[in-house]
Design a protein around this motif. Sequence first.
Motif, short mmCIF file in Angstrom:
data_model
loop_
_atom_site.label_atom_id
_atom_site.label_comp_id
_atom_site.label_asym_id
_atom_site.label_seq_id
_atom_site.Cartn_x
_atom_site.Cartn_y
_atom_site.Cartn_z
N VAL A 254 -17.28 0.75 -9.06
CA VAL A 254 -18.40 0.15 -9.78
C VAL A 254 -17.86 -0.34 -11.11
O VAL A 254 -17.40 0.46 -11.94
N SER A 255 -17.89 -1.65 -11.31
CA SER A 255 -17.25 -2.23 -12.49
C SER A 255 -17.97 -3.51 -12.90
O SER A 255 -18.51 -4.24 -12.06
N ASP A 256 -17.94 -3.79 -14.20
CA ASP A 256 -18.45 -5.05 -14.72
C ASP A 256 -17.37 -6.11 -14.81
O ASP A 256 -17.63 -7.23 -15.26
N ASP A 257 -16.16 -5.77 -14.39
CA ASP A 257 -15.04 -6.72 -14.40
C ASP A 257 -14.36 -6.69 -13.04
O ASP A 257 -13.23 -6.23 -12.89
N ALA A 258 -15.07 -7.18 -12.03
CA ALA A 258 -14.56 -7.14 -10.66
C ALA A 258 -13.23 -7.89 -10.49
O ALA A 258 -12.34 -7.39 -9.78
N PRO A 259 -13.02 -9.06 -11.09
CA PRO A 259 -11.73 -9.74 -10.91
C PRO A 259 -10.54 -8.90 -11.36
O PRO A 259 -9.50 -8.87 -10.70
N ALA A 260 -10.69 -8.21 -12.49
CA ALA A 260 -9.59 -7.38 -12.98
C ALA A 260 -9.32 -6.22 -12.04
O ALA A 260 -8.16 -5.86 -11.78
N ARG A 261 -10.38 -5.62 -11.50
CA ARG A 261 -10.18 -4.50 -10.59
C ARG A 261 -9.58 -4.97 -9.27
O ARG A 261 -8.77 -4.26 -8.66
N ARG A 262 -9.95 -6.14 -8.81
CA ARG A 262 -9.34 -6.67 -7.58
C ARG A 262 -7.85 -6.95 -7.79
O ARG A 262 -7.03 -6.70 -6.91
N GLU A 263 -7.51 -7.45 -8.96
CA GLU A 263 -6.09 -7.69 -9.27
C GLU A 263 -5.32 -6.38 -9.28
O GLU A 263 -4.20 -6.29 -8.74
N LEU A 264 -5.89 -5.35 -9.89
CA LEU A 264 -5.24 -4.04 -9.93
C LEU A 264 -5.06 -3.50 -8.52
O LEU A 264 -3.97 -3.02 -8.16
N LEU A 265 -6.11 -3.56 -7.71
CA LEU A 265 -6.03 -3.02 -6.36
C LEU A 265 -5.05 -3.81 -5.51
O LEU A 265 -4.37 -3.25 -4.64
N GLY A 266 -4.95 -5.11 -5.77
CA GLY A 266 -3.98 -5.93 -5.04
C GLY A 266 -2.57 -5.45 -5.26
O GLY A 266 -1.73 -5.45 -4.34
N ALA A 267 -2.25 -5.02 -6.48
CA ALA A 267 -0.92 -4.48 -6.76
C ALA A 267 -0.71 -3.14 -6.06
O ALA A 267 0.37 -2.86 -5.52
N ILE A 268 -1.75 -2.31 -6.03
CA ILE A 268 -1.65 -1.00 -5.39
C ILE A 268 -1.46 -1.14 -3.88
O ILE A 268 -0.68 -0.42 -3.25
N TYR A 269 -2.19 -2.08 -3.28
CA TYR A 269 -2.20 -2.25 -1.83
C TYR A 269 -1.30 -3.38 -1.35
O TYR A 269 -1.43 -3.85 -0.22
N ALA A 270 -0.36 -3.80 -2.17
CA ALA A 270 0.45 -4.97 -1.84
C ALA A 270 1.16 -4.86 -0.50
O ALA A 270 1.34 -5.86 0.21
N ALA A 271 1.59 -3.66 -0.14
CA ALA A 271 2.38 -3.49 1.08
C ALA A 271 1.54 -3.18 2.31
O ALA A 271 2.08 -3.15 3.43
N VAL A 272 0.23 -2.96 2.15
CA VAL A 272 -0.60 -2.58 3.29
C VAL A 272 -0.69 -3.72 4.29
O VAL A 272 -1.04 -4.85 3.95
N GLY A 273 -0.37 -3.41 5.53
CA GLY A 273 -0.49 -4.40 6.60
C GLY A 273 0.62 -5.41 6.65
O GLY A 273 0.52 -6.42 7.35
N THR A 274 1.74 -5.14 5.95
CA THR A 274 2.82 -6.12 5.91
C THR A 274 4.02 -5.75 6.75
O THR A 274 4.96 -6.55 6.85
N GLY A 275 4.06 -4.55 7.34
CA GLY A 275 5.25 -4.21 8.11
C GLY A 275 5.21 -2.87 8.80
O GLY A 275 5.04 -2.79 10.01
N GLY A 276 5.32 -1.79 8.04
CA GLY A 276 5.54 -0.48 8.63
C GLY A 276 4.31 0.20 9.18
O GLY A 276 4.42 1.27 9.77
N GLU A 277 3.13 -0.38 8.99
CA GLU A 277 1.88 0.25 9.44
C GLU A 277 1.06 -0.78 10.21
O GLU A 277 0.02 -1.27 9.75
#
Length: 297
Positions: A210-233
Amino acid sequence: MLVTTHGLTLDGVIGQVRAAAQAGVSTAWLPQVFGDDALTTLAVAGREVPDIKLGTAVVPTYPRHPLALAGQALTVQSATGGRLTLAVGPSHRATIERAYGYSYDRPVQHVREYLTALAPLLRGEPVEYRGETLTVAGAVDVPAATPPSLMLAALGPAMLRLAGEMTDGTVTLFTGPRTIANHVVPTITRAASEAGRPAPRIVVGLAVCVSDDAPARRELLGAIYAAVGTGGEPSYRSMLDREGVATAVDVAIIGDETTVERELRRYADAGATEFMTTLFGTEEENARTLELIASFG
């Protein structure tokens, strides 16, 4: 709530569990990765925080023999007054073969045999089992411990059928509402019905903020989840493809209270019975998120 253990001391983890309980969240879930032992941590946290249910999400099966896992899980049950949900899963080929050195060639057969042995052990029954991937001979005696709810992390059709046939339900991750409604729920529910089991629990794992700055949180989560679904899983990639989205961020829920509540309702309408929420915002945002999640149980 999925409790984050990375970088935290045991006291820090207990603090997160306590905060979740105070917010009214029903269950604190702990992952089992390469760090704090989830079941040991839950035993301690459960003694410190009595007003919340506890769950693993999830304990990998390959590294722990069913006799060892049953003894540990029943000890947690005894220590916490029967509040444990034990969710297990085979993990992923890259982890099991590279880190542990086990073969991952027959994960469905392995899980079927594992559950065949584990379920009666959790009931305190002796097991004499010799399968194609597993041998178990013995029993576990933990006085007064009740069997925990047993669940299987399942995404693909074969694992979902096993979850419905042999356990109380499933735990998902990186799975969108259309996939929950059109794939997860019908597959596991049909298997449970055919096996004569009750309607399954469907715990949906989601990153929520829950955030008033959704774009910033999506950018942060993108860095955290960068490898999800790209190879080993590949199972995660399969879920994203079923949903028709590109990245794990696309199935996260981020926005103000109205937005988050609306998106959570979509999952509930799709068949989710419980939510396992990963928090990744600021302290103030996480408090807002916990308050909203608590209203969904």
